[in-house]
Design an enzyme around this catalytic site. Structure first.
Site, PDB file in Angstrom:
ATOM      1  N   ASP A   1       0.040   0.254  -5.901  1.00  0.00           N
ATOM      2  CA  ASP A   1       0.614  -0.987  -5.377  1.00  0.00           C
ATOM      3  C   ASP A   1       0.486  -2.153  -6.360  1.00  0.00           C
ATOM      4  O   ASP A   1       0.980  -3.236  -6.094  1.00  0.00           O
ATOM      5  CB  ASP A   1      -0.154  -1.403  -4.099  1.00  0.00           C
ATOM      6  CG  ASP A   1       0.640  -1.116  -2.846  1.00  0.00           C
ATOM      7  OD1 ASP A   1       1.858  -0.936  -2.947  1.00  0.00           O
ATOM      8  OD2 ASP A   1       0.022  -1.091  -1.760  1.00  0.00           O
TER       9      ASP A   1
ATOM     10  N   GLN B   1      -3.394   0.588   3.165  1.00  0.00           N
ATOM     11  CA  GLN B   1      -2.459  -0.201   3.972  1.00  0.00           C
ATOM     12  C   GLN B   1      -3.133  -1.473   4.483  1.00  0.00           C
ATOM     13  O   GLN B   1      -4.220  -1.409   5.053  1.00  0.00           O
ATOM     14  CB  GLN B   1      -1.952   0.665   5.146  1.00  0.00           C
ATOM     15  CG  GLN B   1      -0.885   0.010   5.983  1.00  0.00           C
ATOM     16  CD  GLN B   1       0.434  -0.189   5.230  1.00  0.00           C
ATOM     17  OE1 GLN B   1       0.871   0.665   4.475  1.00  0.00           O
ATOM     18  NE2 GLN B   1       1.056  -1.335   5.424  1.00  0.00           N
TER      19      GLN B   1
ATOM     20  N   LYS C   1       6.207   6.130   4.549  1.00  0.00           N
ATOM     21  CA  LYS C   1       5.784   6.427   3.167  1.00  0.00           C
ATOM     22  C   LYS C   1       5.434   7.902   3.033  1.00  0.00           C
ATOM     23  O   LYS C   1       5.818   8.580   2.077  1.00  0.00           O
ATOM     24  CB  LYS C   1       4.563   5.568   2.794  1.00  0.00           C
ATOM     25  CG  LYS C   1       4.911   4.101   2.583  1.00  0.00           C
ATOM     26  CD  LYS C   1       3.676   3.209   2.554  1.00  0.00           C
ATOM     27  CE  LYS C   1       4.084   1.739   2.507  1.00  0.00           C
ATOM     28  NZ  LYS C   1       2.968   0.812   2.669  1.00  0.00           N
TER      29      LYS C   1
END
Ligand code: NAP
Length: 281
Positions: free
Chosen positions: A116, A93, A49
């Site tokens: 997200d 994460q 990422k």
């Protein structure tokens, strides 16, 4: 024989177009990824990422926190990033260590920076048939693939296998919002094959190699395989028995090279979209 849905190619095209746009942006979009602990798989995801964001010229930062970080320290870090003008998107994460309350962490992220789409504000928007600031990356990537290949969604029987907050649930709700008829299956579903066989569009996100075999798929179905597993030889594979199902489906995604590249691509698109919203451009 099914047409292969080439996620790698589609993602590359989208990212090239993004690069053309971001080169003129000043200030640049900012993405912060927080990783807690030493999970090897998480580190690989986070690095890819970071790399992709850097290639696009983003302000790309990774915050590495030790496994034993306290909940309060993590929340403080998120607060700091919430208040940082140079950061438009914040991603924590998963998984987090057990002593950390995942829901508190997600709720700490400013919904405007929720790249997200995990925050209840944004999740609730989708669940109530409205638009979140940005859509969750994997389902968003799947919709982009279906659109790219001109696969109609409205009125189609769609079956989603899996009900996780990351993939299955938002996927089902997004399809519903696009006027598909949606069935959700999970580990307690009885006669899975009878249900998957009704699907015009079958999306499988269970994380079980070879869960979906040829006899569970309708002739001409569109098959989207989200799963990432290792087969007996240690090779990457999805949830779908690709070699038999590709003979029956009209379209199918490979693993790797299908949904995966679209997920990271959506993350980049989301960061730019949040940048535009926050900077009013
Ligand atoms: P997850 O949180 O483990 O959820 C799996 C879901 O599948 C659960 O809802 C589970 O049901 C259901 N399930 C498990 N076994 C089943 C079975 N035998 N029959 C029917 N349903 C079953 O996983 P996830 O995070 O959603 O990820 C799913 C897979 O997609 C994993 O392989 C993951 O690595 C992959 N993934 C790929 C991408 C990508 O970009 N390609 C992104 C995210 C995830 P219950 O709810 O009843 O337990």
């Amino acid at each position: 024989m099914a047409i292969l849905i080439d996620g790698k190619k589609v993602a590359k095209e989208i990212l090239e177009n993004l690069a053309d746009e971001t080169v003129f942006m000043n200030p640049v979009p900012g993405l912060a990824v927080i990783i807690v602990g030493e999970d090897a798989a998480s580190k690989i995801y986070v690095n890819s990422k970071k790399k992709k964001a850097a290639e696009l010229g983003f302000n790309s930062i990774v915050v590495e926190l030790p496994e034993n970080v306290s909940q309060q320290e993590l929340l403080n870090k998120i607060e700091e990033l919430n208040n940082d003008d140079k950061i438009d998107g914040i991603l924590v994460q998963m998984p987090l260590p057990e002593h950390i309350n995942k829901n508190d962490v997600i709720e700490k992220i400013n919904p405007l920076k929720d790249v997200d789409c995990f925050h209840p504000y944004n999740v609730g928007k989708i669940a109530s048939g409205n638009k979140p600031y940005v859509y969750p990356c994997t389902p968003k990537g799947i919709i982009r693939l279906l659109e790219y290949y001109d696969i109609e969604i409205e009125g189609k029987n769609t079956v989603v296998v899996g009900r996780s907050n990351i993939v299955g649930r938002p996927m089902a709700q997004m399809l519903l919002n696009m006027n598909a008829t949606v069935t959700i299956c999970h580990s307690r579903t009885k006669n899975l094959g009878e249900i998957t066989k009704t699907a015009d569009i079958l999306i499988c996100a269970a994380g079980k190699a070879n869960l979906i075999t040829e006899d569970m798929v309708k002739d001409g179905a569109v098959v989207i395989d989200v799963g990432i597993n290792r087969n007996k030889d240690g090779k990457l594979c999805g949830d779908v028995d690709f070699s038999s199902v590709e003979k029956k489906a009209s379209y199918i995604t490979p693993v790797p090279g299908g949904v995966g590249p679209m997920t990271i691509c959506s993350l980049m698109v989301n960061t730019i979209d949040l940048h535009r919203i926050q900077k009013n451009i």
